[in-house]
Write a protein that holds these residues in place. Structure first.
Motif, PDB file in Angstrom:
ATOM      1  N   PRO A   1      -4.226   0.991  -1.297  1.00 46.79           N
ATOM      2  CA  PRO A   1      -3.805  -0.408  -1.194  1.00 46.79           C
ATOM      3  C   PRO A   1      -3.751  -1.093  -2.561  1.00 46.79           C
ATOM      4  CG  PRO A   1      -5.829   0.053   0.076  1.00 46.79           C
ATOM      5  CD  PRO A   1      -5.621   1.177  -0.887  1.00 46.79           C
ATOM      6  N   ASP A   2      -2.882  -2.074  -2.674  1.00 41.62           N
ATOM      7  CA  ASP A   2      -2.975  -3.111  -3.704  1.00 41.62           C
ATOM      8  C   ASP A   2      -3.566  -4.337  -3.017  1.00 41.62           C
ATOM      9  OD1 ASP A   2      -1.941  -1.750  -5.864  1.00 41.62           O
ATOM     10  OD2 ASP A   2       0.059  -2.639  -5.736  1.00 41.62           O
ATOM     11  N   GLN A   3      -4.757  -4.743  -3.432  1.00 39.26           N
ATOM     12  CA  GLN A   3      -5.359  -5.908  -2.811  1.00 39.26           C
ATOM     13  C   GLN A   3      -4.503  -7.156  -3.047  1.00 39.26           C
ATOM     14  OE1 GLN A   3      -7.863  -5.702  -0.801  1.00 39.26           O
ATOM     15  NE2 GLN A   3      -8.437  -3.588  -1.276  1.00 39.26           N
ATOM     16  N   ILE A   4      -4.596  -8.128  -2.134  1.00 33.49           N
ATOM     17  CA  ILE A   4      -3.961  -9.420  -2.363  1.00 33.49           C
ATOM     18  C   ILE A   4      -4.411  -9.935  -3.737  1.00 33.49           C
ATOM     19  CG2 ILE A   4      -3.817 -11.829  -1.606  1.00 33.49           C
ATOM     20  CD1 ILE A   4      -2.349  -9.989   0.279  1.00 33.49           C
TER      21      ILE A   4
ATOM     22  N   TYR B   1       0.841  -1.194   0.000  1.00 36.08           N
ATOM     23  CA  TYR B   1       0.000   0.000   0.000  1.00 36.08           C
ATOM     24  C   TYR B   1       0.877   1.244   0.000  1.00 36.08           C
ATOM     25  CZ  TYR B   1       1.021   0.298   5.021  1.00 36.08           C
ATOM     26  OH  TYR B   1       1.645   0.398   6.245  1.00 36.08           O
ATOM     27  N   MET B   2       0.299   2.331  -0.458  1.00 34.69           N
ATOM     28  CA  MET B   2       0.946   3.641  -0.406  1.00 34.69           C
ATOM     29  C   MET B   2       0.193   4.523   0.581  1.00 34.69           C
ATOM     30  SD  MET B   2       1.726   4.227  -4.496  1.00 34.69           S
ATOM     31  CE  MET B   2       0.248   3.386  -5.080  1.00 34.69           C
ATOM     32  N   ASP B   3       0.936   5.277   1.344  1.00 36.87           N
ATOM     33  CA  ASP B   3       0.377   6.203   2.332  1.00 36.87           C
ATOM     34  C   ASP B   3       0.925   7.587   1.997  1.00 36.87           C
ATOM     35  OD1 ASP B   3      -0.494   7.628   4.511  1.00 36.87           O
ATOM     36  OD2 ASP B   3       0.502   6.384   6.017  1.00 36.87           O
ATOM     37  N   VAL B   4       0.115   8.383   1.314  1.00 38.29           N
ATOM     38  CA  VAL B   4       0.553   9.687   0.811  1.00 38.29           C
ATOM     39  C   VAL B   4       0.187  10.754   1.837  1.00 38.29           C
ATOM     40  CG1 VAL B   4       0.466  11.293  -1.122  1.00 38.29           C
ATOM     41  CG2 VAL B   4       0.109   8.843  -1.525  1.00 38.29           C
ATOM     42  N   GLN B   5       1.204  11.334   2.442  1.00 38.14           N
ATOM     43  CA  GLN B   5       0.999  12.315   3.503  1.00 38.14           C
ATOM     44  C   GLN B   5       0.998  13.731   2.925  1.00 38.14           C
ATOM     45  OE1 GLN B   5       0.545  11.649   6.730  1.00 38.14           O
ATOM     46  NE2 GLN B   5       1.134   9.508   6.919  1.00 38.14           N
ATOM     47  N   PRO B   6       0.008  14.549   3.258  1.00 32.61           N
ATOM     48  CA  PRO B   6      -0.032  15.931   2.762  1.00 32.61           C
ATOM     49  C   PRO B   6       0.945  16.824   3.509  1.00 32.61           C
ATOM     50  CG  PRO B   6      -1.845  15.564   4.277  1.00 32.61           C
ATOM     51  CD  PRO B   6      -1.138  14.230   4.127  1.00 32.61           C
ATOM     52  N   GLU B   7       1.392  17.882   2.841  1.00 33.68           N
ATOM     53  CA  GLU B   7       2.255  18.850   3.511  1.00 33.68           C
ATOM     54  C   GLU B   7       1.473  19.657   4.546  1.00 33.68           C
ATOM     55  OE1 GLU B   7       4.405  21.344   0.898  1.00 33.68           O
ATOM     56  OE2 GLU B   7       5.365  19.704  -0.210  1.00 33.68           O
ATOM     57  N   LYS B   8       0.226  19.967   4.241  1.00 32.25           N
ATOM     58  CA  LYS B   8      -0.627  20.736   5.153  1.00 32.25           C
ATOM     59  C   LYS B   8      -1.909  19.938   5.400  1.00 32.25           C
ATOM     60  CE  LYS B   8       1.138  25.199   3.550  1.00 32.25           C
ATOM     61  NZ  LYS B   8       0.785  26.517   2.954  1.00 32.25           N
ATOM     62  N   PRO B   9      -1.908  19.040   6.395  1.00 28.50           N
ATOM     63  CA  PRO B   9      -3.052  18.153   6.619  1.00 28.50           C
ATOM     64  C   PRO B   9      -4.327  18.912   6.969  1.00 28.50           C
ATOM     65  CG  PRO B   9      -1.110  17.406   7.825  1.00 28.50           C
ATOM     66  CD  PRO B   9      -0.797  18.781   7.325  1.00 28.50           C
TER      67      PRO B   9
ATOM     68  N   ASN C   1      -8.442  -5.013 -13.221  1.00 33.18           N
ATOM     69  CA  ASN C   1      -7.329  -5.095 -14.160  1.00 33.18           C
ATOM     70  C   ASN C   1      -6.326  -3.964 -13.970  1.00 33.18           C
ATOM     71  OD1 ASN C   1      -8.265  -7.454 -15.533  1.00 33.18           O
ATOM     72  ND2 ASN C   1      -9.816  -6.183 -16.512  1.00 33.18           N
ATOM     73  N   PHE C   2      -6.240  -3.468 -12.740  1.00 32.05           N
ATOM     74  CA  PHE C   2      -5.381  -2.325 -12.452  1.00 32.05           C
ATOM     75  C   PHE C   2      -4.689  -2.529 -11.104  1.00 32.05           C
ATOM     76  CE2 PHE C   2      -8.748  -0.900 -15.247  1.00 32.05           C
ATOM     77  CZ  PHE C   2      -8.036  -0.254 -16.244  1.00 32.05           C
ATOM     78  N   CYS C   3      -3.921  -1.527 -10.703  1.00 30.96           N
ATOM     79  CA  CYS C   3      -3.263  -1.520  -9.398  1.00 30.96           C
ATOM     80  C   CYS C   3      -3.310  -0.104  -8.861  1.00 30.96           C
ATOM     81  CB  CYS C   3      -1.820  -2.018  -9.523  1.00 30.96           C
ATOM     82  SG  CYS C   3      -0.787  -0.954 -10.556  1.00 30.96           S
ATOM     83  N   GLY C   4      -2.796   0.087  -7.674  1.00 28.37           N
ATOM     84  CA  GLY C   4      -2.899   1.386  -7.033  1.00 28.37           C
ATOM     85  C   GLY C   4      -2.192   2.506  -7.767  1.00 28.37           C
ATOM     86  N   ALA C   5      -1.231   2.182  -8.642  1.00 26.21           N
ATOM     87  CA  ALA C   5      -0.446   3.217  -9.317  1.00 26.21           C
ATOM     88  C   ALA C   5      -1.296   4.128 -10.181  1.00 26.21           C
ATOM     89  CB  ALA C   5       0.644   2.564 -10.170  1.00 26.21           C
TER      90      ALA C   5
END
Length: 333
Positions: free
Chosen positions: A99-102, A56-64, A76-80
């Protein structure tokens, strides 16, 4: 010197991105040689006697802004492919979990597992628990819409808002399409190659059109077909998840969703699993997203429907501006 280094880095980055858009390259089982747009973390699971990894990717904002949104990919895809969406939402202050699912992307590809949407939802919640996230918006596209719906039904107290972008599963295909076994799905997947995958996407996703930018998302499944050793695993996973999608509809439970729901529906979408195997007189009626979107909006107690004309199955790829505007308005409303 610093300027020269920056220019070289930018050139390499652009060149790499360009390469991912051009001809497909042979890819590893967990996309080891494919670069994702954000740092990738993993969580280990023990599922049905197997040690599995979920990325999974966890993208943190600069100013939450204190809000979190989770983006769930299609079959037929992924998180990218959420890169642009995540970048823009992060700029708005949102923390973005992808997330990328199992069975998909950079996650494990088990070949002897019973896939259920409940299992995928539980795995996803386990990641959120690790991250101490208790409230969020969930956005699901295509099969991710089925995962998002099941997640929202299982954990309604966590989900503040739900967004469904051209979700599949708005109708129960079993009523018209003959069942086919996992073995049959598997045999069909083993015949896939670059040309067959591209033809499928042209017809099913992009209403008989094609643009250079779409190559980036075709080249991932096409790249797997080039590695014969690992493609057996990929094809088996695809067969198992096709069976899950076909046999586990969520359309009978939309009325049980309690949170505000946004439906974003590209009006040219005609996706329906197994449509070609249905009786000829039924085929034209399956996957009619203009009709299905309106029917689904009526089933959900607190739903808003946004119809996007001239767009097919992937609004956030095909016409991003028409997708992101109603999404941002819904999140702020």
């Amino acid at each position: 010197m610093k300027k020269l280094t920056y220019i070289l880095f930018a050139f390499i980055t652009v060149s790499f991105a360009q390469a991912q858009n051009d001809e497909p390259i042979s890819l590893g089982l967990m996309l080891e040689n494919y670069k994702y747009p954000f740092p990738v973390s993993t969580k280990e699971f023990d599922i049905q006697g197997q040690k599995l990894t979920m990325a999974y990717m966890d993208v943190q904002p600069e100013k939450p802004n204190g809000k979190t949104i989770m983006l769930l990919h299609g079959k037929n895809f992924c998180g990218a492919y959420w890169e642009q969406t995540a970048t823009d939402l992060s700029k708005e202050g949102y923390r973005v979990i992808i997330p990328d699912q199992i069975g998909f992307g950079k996650s494990s590809k088990p070949t002897n597992i019973q896939y259920t949407f409940q299992l995928l939802a539980q795995n996803t919640k386990a990641i959120l628990d690790d991250l101490k996230i208790t409230k969020l918006t969930v956005l699901g596209h295509s099969m991710g819409g089925m995962v998002a719906t099941r997640f929202s039904l299982m954990y309604p107290n966590m989900v503040e808002k739900l967004v469904l972008e051209n979700p599949i599963g708005l109708e129960d295909w079993k009523l018209w399409v003959p069942y086919q076994s996992v073995d049959n799905w598997y045999a069909g997947e083993l015949r896939q190659d670059y040309e067959s995958l591209k033809n499928y996407q042209i017809v099913s996703y992009y209403h008989n059109t094609w643009m250079y930018e779409y190559n980036k998302w075709l080249n991932i499944p096409a790249g797997w077909t080039m590695n014969k050793d690992i493609y057996l695993n990929i094809a088996k996973n695809a067969a198992l998840t096709y069976d899950m999608v076909f046999t586990q509809p969520v359309c009978y439970e939309f009325q049980n969703l309690k949170m505000p729901v946004l439906l974003i529906i590209g009006q040219l979408d005609r996706t329906a699993l197994g449509k070609a195997k249905a009786p000829a007189e039924v085929q034209s009626k399956l996957g009619n997203y203009p009709v299905l979107g309106r029917q689904t909006a009526k089933k959900i107690p607190n739903a808003k429907l946004v119809e996007i004309d001239g767009v097919g199955h992937l609004p956030h790829i095909e016409e991003y501006k028409l997708f992101i505007k109603p999404l941002k308005e819904f999140l702020k409303g």
